[in-house]
Motif scaffolding. Structure first.
Motif, short mmCIF file in Angstrom:
data_model
loop_
_atom_site.label_atom_id
_atom_site.label_comp_id
_atom_site.label_asym_id
_atom_site.label_seq_id
_atom_site.Cartn_x
_atom_site.Cartn_y
_atom_site.Cartn_z
N SER A 1 108.62 67.27 50.81
CA SER A 1 108.28 68.63 51.24
C SER A 1 106.88 69.00 50.74
O SER A 1 106.28 68.29 49.94
N ILE A 2 106.37 70.13 51.23
CA ILE A 2 105.05 70.62 50.82
C ILE A 2 105.20 71.90 50.03
O ILE A 2 105.87 72.85 50.48
N VAL A 3 104.59 71.96 48.86
CA VAL A 3 104.60 73.17 48.03
C VAL A 3 103.18 73.43 47.53
O VAL A 3 102.31 72.58 47.60
N GLY A 4 102.98 74.63 47.02
CA GLY A 4 101.67 74.96 46.44
C GLY A 4 100.79 75.75 47.38
O GLY A 4 101.20 76.76 47.95
N ASP B 1 94.23 75.58 42.52
CA ASP B 1 92.92 75.39 43.15
C ASP B 1 93.03 75.33 44.67
O ASP B 1 92.10 74.92 45.36
N GLY B 2 94.18 75.74 45.20
CA GLY B 2 94.35 75.82 46.65
C GLY B 2 94.96 74.60 47.30
O GLY B 2 95.30 74.63 48.48
N ARG B 3 95.10 73.51 46.55
CA ARG B 3 95.62 72.29 47.17
C ARG B 3 97.13 72.36 47.36
O ARG B 3 97.82 73.18 46.74
N ILE B 4 97.65 71.48 48.19
CA ILE B 4 99.08 71.36 48.39
C ILE B 4 99.60 70.14 47.63
O ILE B 4 98.84 69.21 47.31
N PHE B 5 100.90 70.14 47.36
CA PHE B 5 101.54 69.03 46.66
C PHE B 5 102.84 68.68 47.37
O PHE B 5 103.47 69.54 48.01
N ASP C 1 112.97 73.16 52.51
CA ASP C 1 113.37 72.21 53.53
C ASP C 1 112.21 71.94 54.49
O ASP C 1 112.34 72.08 55.69
N GLY C 2 111.05 71.60 53.93
CA GLY C 2 109.86 71.37 54.74
C GLY C 2 108.63 71.87 54.02
O GLY C 2 108.04 71.17 53.20
N ASP D 1 111.83 72.78 40.40
CA ASP D 1 112.72 72.47 39.28
C ASP D 1 113.51 71.19 39.49
O ASP D 1 113.91 70.54 38.53
N GLU D 2 113.73 70.84 40.76
CA GLU D 2 114.63 69.73 41.04
C GLU D 2 114.36 69.20 42.44
O GLU D 2 113.99 69.95 43.33
N LEU D 3 114.54 67.90 42.61
CA LEU D 3 114.41 67.28 43.93
C LEU D 3 115.80 67.07 44.51
O LEU D 3 116.73 66.70 43.79
#
Length: 322
Positions: free
Chosen positions: A142-145, A224-228, A119-120, A240-242
């Motif tokens: 949202s931000i993951v990675g 490689d350290g980046r966010i997605f 949730d963010g 797995d799911e949005l």
């Protein structure tokens, strides 16, 4: 008839009185919160509720809270909890704190269905939290990675030179107490630190590869350290799911056979022991409607928490300069 000077003086006196009563009201509320926290500590969720889905929120910096560990064990032991949603909004934290939370959630997942809802942010150490669950649902934006590890330390050697201060030391070996912020980092110390970083990074990547079922080439793309964003992370197998929390509940019902229509109950630590004084003030100011005051308290608390972090960090760029 009052002069302009008298009017200005009266206004100043009223302003001072108003400020006094505002501060006093916040302090009274803080005392009330502390008292309420002690009461809640004796009367919080203990499994006596009817069947439900538990929500555990992971937010802010992850540092390995004992209160959170106890809470997860209580959720695991409660017969009325049929499944768990881990709601995540965190930039990460220390590697040891993230590992501790990961282990606790894996033990929980061995007993009950557990789904993550991003949730963010679920970046770096918080992504370790997400992969400890059985299924990851994320909002599209949202931000993951941020899969990686970092060690940061200040170097004030230049400042000490300018003010004429020299730091002396006697130690058993060249690499003892290295790196030091009082002198430039030696090549040997930097190499030793780099090996620690590399080892922790290998551990982090191993968790991601194992939990997300990634091949070597797929892992290289995301590690490689980046966010997605959540949208980007879906085809990369980071999520797995949005969707939202209702999407997470639907997955529990359809894939884990959880009874439909169960309510969601927030499970929180049994006391306010893990709530800092500044965070308590921020909460109190929010309740009184002093949003700007609350923001100032909250930012001060974040700066204080970040300044106390040491060791290796699995953390994505917390904003501490505003």
């Amino acid at each position: 008839m009052l002069s302009d000077a008298d009017i200005i003086a009266d206004r100043r006196r009223m302003r001072r009185k108003l400020t006094f009563w505002r501060v006093l009201s916040i302090l009274i509320l803080v005392l009330g919160l502390v008292s309420a926290g002690m009461f809640i500590g004796r009367n919080s969720l203990d499994g006596s509720y009817k069947n439900h889905i538990a929500r555990i929120s992971v937010s802010g910096l992850i540092v390995g809270s004992e209160q959170m560990e106890k809470l997860i064990k209580q959720v695991s032991a409660s017969s009325s909890v049929k499944a768990v949603i881990v709601s995540i909004d965190s930039p990460g934290g220390t590697t040891t704190g993230s590992e501790k939370l990961y282990r606790s959630l894996r033990a929980l997942a061995a007993k009950k269905p557990v789904v993550a809802f991003v949730d963010g942010n679920a970046a770096s150490g918080a992504y370790i939290t997400a992969i400890a669950t059985d299924h990851i649902v994320a909002r599209e934006t949202s931000i993951v990675g941020s899969i990686g590890v970092i060690m940061q330390y200040p170097n004030v050697a230049g400042l000490l030179d300018k003010v004429g201060v020299k730091f002396e030391e006697v130690k058993s070996s060249p690499l003892k107490a290295e790196p030091s912020g009082y002198k430039p980092t030696s090549p040997e110390a930097r190499e030793a630190m780099q090996k620690i970083i590399a080892d922790s990074f290998t551990w982090f990547k191993g968790l991601v590869a194992d939990r997300r079922g990634l091949k070597e080439t797929e892992l290289a793309t995301v590690a490689d350290g980046r966010i997605f964003t959540g949208r980007q992370g879906l085809p990369l197998k980071l999520v797995d799911e949005l969707g939202d929390e209702r999407t997470a509940v639907a997955w529990l019902e359809t894939q884990k056979g959880i009874e439909k229509g169960l309510s969601i109950r927030e499970w929180k630590p049994k006391s306010y022991e893990n709530l800092s004084f500044l965070s308590t003030l921020a909460y109190g100011a929010d309740l009184l409607g002093y949003e700007k005051v609350a923001d100032n308290f909250r930012r001060a608390g974040e700066k204080a928490a970040a300044s106390n972090l040491d060791g290796l960090l699995a953390l994505w760029q917390p904003s501490l300069n505003n």
